[in-house]
Design a protein around this motif. Structure first.
Motif, PDB file in Angstrom:
ATOM      1  N   LEU A   1      82.507 -15.600  37.098  1.00 30.61           N
ATOM      2  CA  LEU A   1      83.323 -14.528  37.655  1.00 30.61           C
ATOM      3  C   LEU A   1      84.004 -14.940  38.950  1.00 30.61           C
ATOM      4  CD1 LEU A   1      81.162 -11.372  36.865  1.00 30.61           C
ATOM      5  CD2 LEU A   1      82.957 -12.470  35.507  1.00 30.61           C
ATOM      6  N   ARG A   2      83.417 -15.889  39.662  1.00 31.31           N
ATOM      7  CA  ARG A   2      84.105 -16.429  40.835  1.00 31.31           C
ATOM      8  C   ARG A   2      85.341 -17.238  40.421  1.00 31.31           C
ATOM      9  NH1 ARG A   2      78.851 -15.899  42.771  1.00 31.31           N
ATOM     10  NH2 ARG A   2      78.705 -15.276  44.980  1.00 31.31           N
ATOM     11  N   VAL A   3      85.205 -17.961  39.318  1.00 32.22           N
ATOM     12  CA  VAL A   3      86.379 -18.669  38.782  1.00 32.22           C
ATOM     13  C   VAL A   3      87.444 -17.660  38.364  1.00 32.22           C
ATOM     14  CG1 VAL A   3      87.232 -20.134  36.909  1.00 32.22           C
ATOM     15  CG2 VAL A   3      85.053 -20.684  38.030  1.00 32.22           C
ATOM     16  N   ALA A   4      87.027 -16.630  37.620  1.00 29.38           N
ATOM     17  CA  ALA A   4      87.980 -15.621  37.146  1.00 29.38           C
ATOM     18  C   ALA A   4      88.684 -14.934  38.308  1.00 29.38           C
ATOM     19  CB  ALA A   4      87.262 -14.598  36.276  1.00 29.38           C
ATOM     20  N   ARG A   5      87.955 -14.684  39.391  1.00 31.56           N
ATOM     21  CA  ARG A   5      88.563 -14.023  40.556  1.00 31.56           C
ATOM     22  C   ARG A   5      89.691 -14.870  41.136  1.00 31.56           C
ATOM     23  NH1 ARG A   5      84.277 -13.557  43.557  1.00 31.56           N
ATOM     24  NH2 ARG A   5      83.708 -11.581  42.567  1.00 31.56           N
ATOM     25  N   ARG A   6      89.479 -16.155  41.239  1.00 31.49           N
ATOM     26  CA  ARG A   6      90.502 -17.049  41.779  1.00 31.49           C
ATOM     27  C   ARG A   6      91.700 -17.148  40.838  1.00 31.49           C
ATOM     28  NH1 ARG A   6      85.859 -17.932  44.015  1.00 31.49           N
ATOM     29  NH2 ARG A   6      85.592 -19.087  45.983  1.00 31.49           N
ATOM     30  N   VAL A   7      91.419 -17.158  39.542  1.00 25.14           N
ATOM     31  CA  VAL A   7      92.502 -17.240  38.559  1.00 25.14           C
ATOM     32  C   VAL A   7      93.346 -15.970  38.591  1.00 25.14           C
ATOM     33  CG1 VAL A   7      92.978 -17.308  36.074  1.00 25.14           C
ATOM     34  CG2 VAL A   7      91.297 -18.874  37.072  1.00 25.14           C
ATOM     35  N   LYS A   8      92.707 -14.807  38.632  1.00 29.53           N
ATOM     36  CA  LYS A   8      93.442 -13.542  38.653  1.00 29.53           C
ATOM     37  C   LYS A   8      94.259 -13.381  39.933  1.00 29.53           C
ATOM     38  CE  LYS A   8      92.915 -11.062  34.907  1.00 29.53           C
ATOM     39  NZ  LYS A   8      94.117 -10.708  34.094  1.00 29.53           N
ATOM     40  N   ALA A   9      93.737 -13.916  41.035  1.00 25.21           N
ATOM     41  CA  ALA A   9      94.457 -13.796  42.301  1.00 25.21           C
ATOM     42  C   ALA A   9      95.764 -14.572  42.292  1.00 25.21           C
ATOM     43  CB  ALA A   9      93.577 -14.276  43.452  1.00 25.21           C
ATOM     44  N   ALA A  10      95.865 -15.548  41.403  1.00 27.07           N
ATOM     45  CA  ALA A  10      97.039 -16.430  41.409  1.00 27.07           C
ATOM     46  C   ALA A  10      97.836 -16.400  40.112  1.00 27.07           C
ATOM     47  CB  ALA A  10      96.585 -17.865  41.689  1.00 27.07           C
ATOM     48  N   SER A  11      97.447 -15.540  39.147  1.00 30.68           N
ATOM     49  CA  SER A  11      98.142 -15.548  37.862  1.00 30.68           C
ATOM     50  C   SER A  11      97.893 -14.239  37.118  1.00 30.68           C
ATOM     51  CB  SER A  11      97.629 -16.711  36.996  1.00 30.68           C
ATOM     52  OG  SER A  11      96.338 -16.423  36.489  1.00 30.68           O
ATOM     53  N   HIS A  12      98.517 -14.134  35.932  1.00 28.32           N
ATOM     54  CA  HIS A  12      98.279 -12.994  35.048  1.00 28.32           C
ATOM     55  C   HIS A  12      97.587 -13.447  33.760  1.00 28.32           C
ATOM     56  CE1 HIS A  12     100.604 -10.297  37.570  1.00 28.32           C
ATOM     57  NE2 HIS A  12     101.574 -11.198  37.607  1.00 28.32           N
ATOM     58  N   ILE A  13      96.874 -14.540  33.820  1.00 32.96           N
ATOM     59  CA  ILE A  13      96.163 -15.056  32.645  1.00 32.96           C
ATOM     60  C   ILE A  13      95.117 -14.034  32.191  1.00 32.96           C
ATOM     61  CG2 ILE A  13      94.555 -16.851  31.838  1.00 32.96           C
ATOM     62  CD1 ILE A  13      96.021 -18.766  33.819  1.00 32.96           C
ATOM     63  N   ARG A  14      95.098 -13.759  30.886  1.00 29.27           N
ATOM     64  CA  ARG A  14      94.117 -12.806  30.348  1.00 29.27           C
ATOM     65  C   ARG A  14      92.718 -13.399  30.448  1.00 29.27           C
ATOM     66  NH1 ARG A  14      93.723  -8.173  27.585  1.00 29.27           N
ATOM     67  NH2 ARG A  14      92.069  -7.909  26.023  1.00 29.27           N
ATOM     68  N   THR A  15      91.763 -12.578  30.862  1.00 27.31           N
ATOM     69  CA  THR A  15      90.386 -13.038  31.040  1.00 27.31           C
ATOM     70  C   THR A  15      89.445 -12.279  30.115  1.00 27.31           C
ATOM     71  OG1 THR A  15      90.176 -11.499  32.898  1.00 27.31           O
ATOM     72  CG2 THR A  15      90.669 -13.797  33.431  1.00 27.31           C
ATOM     73  N   VAL A  16      88.605 -13.031  29.443  1.00 29.24           N
ATOM     74  CA  VAL A  16      87.587 -12.468  28.548  1.00 29.24           C
ATOM     75  C   VAL A  16      86.235 -12.998  28.986  1.00 29.24           C
ATOM     76  CG1 VAL A  16      86.731 -12.365  26.174  1.00 29.24           C
ATOM     77  CG2 VAL A  16      89.199 -12.348  26.611  1.00 29.24           C
ATOM     78  N   HIS A  17      85.266 -12.117  29.126  1.00 34.84           N
ATOM     79  CA  HIS A  17      83.909 -12.542  29.486  1.00 34.84           C
ATOM     80  C   HIS A  17      82.974 -12.233  28.322  1.00 34.84           C
ATOM     81  CE1 HIS A  17      80.835 -13.938  32.218  1.00 34.84           C
ATOM     82  NE2 HIS A  17      80.083 -12.897  31.902  1.00 34.84           N
ATOM     83  N   TYR A  18      82.269 -13.259  27.875  1.00 37.96           N
ATOM     84  CA  TYR A  18      81.363 -13.148  26.725  1.00 37.96           C
ATOM     85  C   TYR A  18      79.947 -13.003  27.260  1.00 37.96           C
ATOM     86  CZ  TYR A  18      80.033 -14.296  21.830  1.00 37.96           C
ATOM     87  OH  TYR A  18      79.572 -14.271  20.533  1.00 37.96           O
ATOM     88  N   VAL A  19      79.341 -11.905  26.953  1.00 37.41           N
ATOM     89  CA  VAL A  19      78.019 -11.422  27.370  1.00 37.41           C
ATOM     90  C   VAL A  19      78.197 -10.438  28.524  1.00 37.41           C
ATOM     91  CG1 VAL A  19      75.677 -11.900  28.135  1.00 37.41           C
ATOM     92  CG2 VAL A  19      76.859 -13.570  26.682  1.00 37.41           C
ATOM     93  N   ALA A  20      78.022  -9.189  28.212  1.00 35.39           N
ATOM     94  CA  ALA A  20      78.143  -8.138  29.216  1.00 35.39           C
ATOM     95  C   ALA A  20      77.033  -8.258  30.250  1.00 35.39           C
ATOM     96  CB  ALA A  20      78.082  -6.764  28.546  1.00 35.39           C
ATOM     97  N   PRO A  21      77.316  -7.972  31.502  1.00 40.80           N
ATOM     98  CA  PRO A  21      76.251  -7.968  32.506  1.00 40.80           C
ATOM     99  C   PRO A  21      75.270  -6.833  32.213  1.00 40.80           C
ATOM    100  CG  PRO A  21      78.240  -6.996  33.408  1.00 40.80           C
ATOM    101  CD  PRO A  21      78.615  -7.564  32.071  1.00 40.80           C
ATOM    102  N   THR A  22      74.033  -7.046  32.578  1.00 45.39           N
ATOM    103  CA  THR A  22      72.988  -6.064  32.253  1.00 45.39           C
ATOM    104  C   THR A  22      72.998  -4.902  33.243  1.00 45.39           C
ATOM    105  OG1 THR A  22      71.428  -7.437  33.494  1.00 45.39           O
ATOM    106  CG2 THR A  22      71.486  -7.726  31.096  1.00 45.39           C
ATOM    107  N   VAL A  23      74.136  -4.209  33.321  1.00 47.14           N
ATOM    108  CA  VAL A  23      74.257  -3.100  34.262  1.00 47.14           C
ATOM    109  C   VAL A  23      73.361  -1.927  33.879  1.00 47.14           C
ATOM    110  CG1 VAL A  23      76.588  -3.743  34.937  1.00 47.14           C
ATOM    111  CG2 VAL A  23      76.258  -2.173  33.019  1.00 47.14           C
ATOM    112  N   TRP A  24      72.938  -1.906  32.613  1.00 46.98           N
ATOM    113  CA  TRP A  24      72.016  -0.867  32.170  1.00 46.98           C
ATOM    114  C   TRP A  24      70.599  -1.139  32.697  1.00 46.98           C
ATOM    115  CZ3 TRP A  24      68.756  -3.998  29.493  1.00 46.98           C
ATOM    116  CH2 TRP A  24      69.313  -5.159  28.930  1.00 46.98           C
ATOM    117  N   ALA A  25      70.363  -2.341  33.222  1.00 47.30           N
ATOM    118  CA  ALA A  25      69.040  -2.702  33.710  1.00 47.30           C
ATOM    119  C   ALA A  25      68.968  -2.747  35.233  1.00 47.30           C
ATOM    120  CB  ALA A  25      68.615  -4.062  33.149  1.00 47.30           C
TER     121      ALA A  25
END
Length: 389
Positions: A97-121
């Protein structure tokens, strides 16, 4: 189609390889990124060795923080240079997600994350933070999409990879028992983890538990499948155990042969004593009842225990919405209660079986393979990319 894909540990490498295979089946695709041997076998040339990222626990990360930050910056720059159609990050959120943050800050590249964070836990706020840099989430568990969608991300349940894994036959299990001299004696599968820190913390506790178990089951046999990075550590740690376990060593063995041997051990066992994690799902797939135990670094334990929102961390319990699998986490990871629970499971192994079957059904057993479902979900979010199926 150009895909930049990142995985940070062995479980992510497996997910990534299946997703890559699914994408190759559906469209013409080029891969760039970071991954392990399975992803490399699908055509990825990794920017650097994936195992540099396999760090778990707050205290464990701190000594490697500066090196990890260099790798984060290097990877983000590589994404921006490659200009992929999509960036797919797989688990390892502290890195990905740190990589994705840097990419989004500098581009409009679509981002997909595989495996949802365990926010339910725990750490429910992660979903909203993640939504700032991730467009689409691929979830392993059927109860996760609403949490991600509420935070503003697209989310698809794509099934858990455990449902696509080969399960050994009963003949395989019988042959394993005969080859190892177990016969009809009780066999306990012991799984103290695949990270050195886990093994170091859990094997002394498991050994003391076995001391108590052996007084009631003196004919008990024990088998420990290992990963190459911890095999020597396991051998040293079990040297003074009350029973000499069979340690399955993958080093120097054909990987497919070792995989079959390990699969046979999972089915041959009467019960398992295992570290917390996805291994509980592997055991459920094999219909092997279990006891789960886990402890962590003291600092990590203090922080995480205060954040937990659920009364169980065992995935079989969560997916089946039962509490039939005994678990001993953190301060409760003690030899006496663990031994009592293992003995109870050996005496009445059938009590978990309905929950294990329900778990597999809810995770997608009998449906399209998760890797292909994940690939379809990725392409659904890229309307400009043509699918060939």
């Amino acid at each position: 189609m150009r895909v930049f894909v990142i995985a940070g540990e062995a479980s992510g490498d497996k997910l990534g390889a299946a997703l890559m295979a699914g994408l190759k089946e559906l469209t013409q695709v080029e891969f760039i990124g970071v991954g392990g041997p399975l992803m490399q076998a699908q055509g990825l040339e990794s920017l650097f060795p994936m195992d540099e990222l396999s760090v778990m626990g707050i205290a464990e990360v701190l000594p490697k923080y500066r090196h990890l930050m260099r790798r984060i910056n290097q990877t983000a720059k590589a994404v921006l240079l490659a200009k992929p159609d999509v960036l797919i990050t797989i688990d390892s959120p502290d890195f990905c997600l740190r990589v994705a943050r840097r990419v989004k800050a500098a581009s409009h590249i679509r981002t997909v994350h595989y495996v949802a964070p365990t926010v339910w836990a725990w750490r429910a706020g992660r979903a909203k933070k993640m939504a700032k840099v991730i467009d689409h989430v691929l979830a392993l568990f059927p109860f996760e999409p609403p949490f991600m969608q509420a935070a503003g991300m697209d989310c698809d349940f794509v099934g858990h990879p455990v449902v696509a894994e080969r399960v050994a036959s009963m003949q395989d299990a019988t042959d394993f028992r005969a080859k190892q001299g177990v016969g009809s004696a009780p066999l306990l599968l012991v799984l103290p983890g695949s990270r050195r820190g886990e093994v170091s913390r859990l094997t002394p506790v498991f050994g003391e538990a076995l001391q108590r178990i052996m007084t009631h089951r003196p004919d008990l046999h024990v088998v420990i499948p290992t990963t190459g990075n911890v095999t020597d550590l396991v051998h040293d740690a079990v040297a003074d155990w009350p029973v000499a376990p069979l340690v399955l060593d993958p080093r120097g063995m054909d990987p497919e042969l070792y995989k079959r041997q390990k699969a046979a051990a999972f089915v041959a066992a009467d019960a398992a004593l295992a570290a917390s994690g996805t291994v509980s799902l592997e055991l459920a797939a094999c219909d092997t009842p279990m006891v789960i135990a886990y402890d962590m670094n003291w600092i990590s334990r203090q922080i995480i225990s205060r954040m937990l929102k659920v009364d169980t961390v065992t995935l079989v319990n969560l997916v089946s919405d039962t509490r039939v699998v005994p678990e001993f986490i953190g301060k409760d990871c003690q030899p006496g209660p663990i031994a009592d629970a293992v003995l109870s499971v050996l005496d009445a192994p059938g009590t978990q079986r309905a929950a294990m079957r329900l778990t597999m059904e809810r995770l997608g057993k009998g449906s399209e393979a998760p890797g292909l479902r994940a690939a379809r979900a990725v392409l659904k979010g890229l309307p400009g990319v043509r699918s060939e199926i």
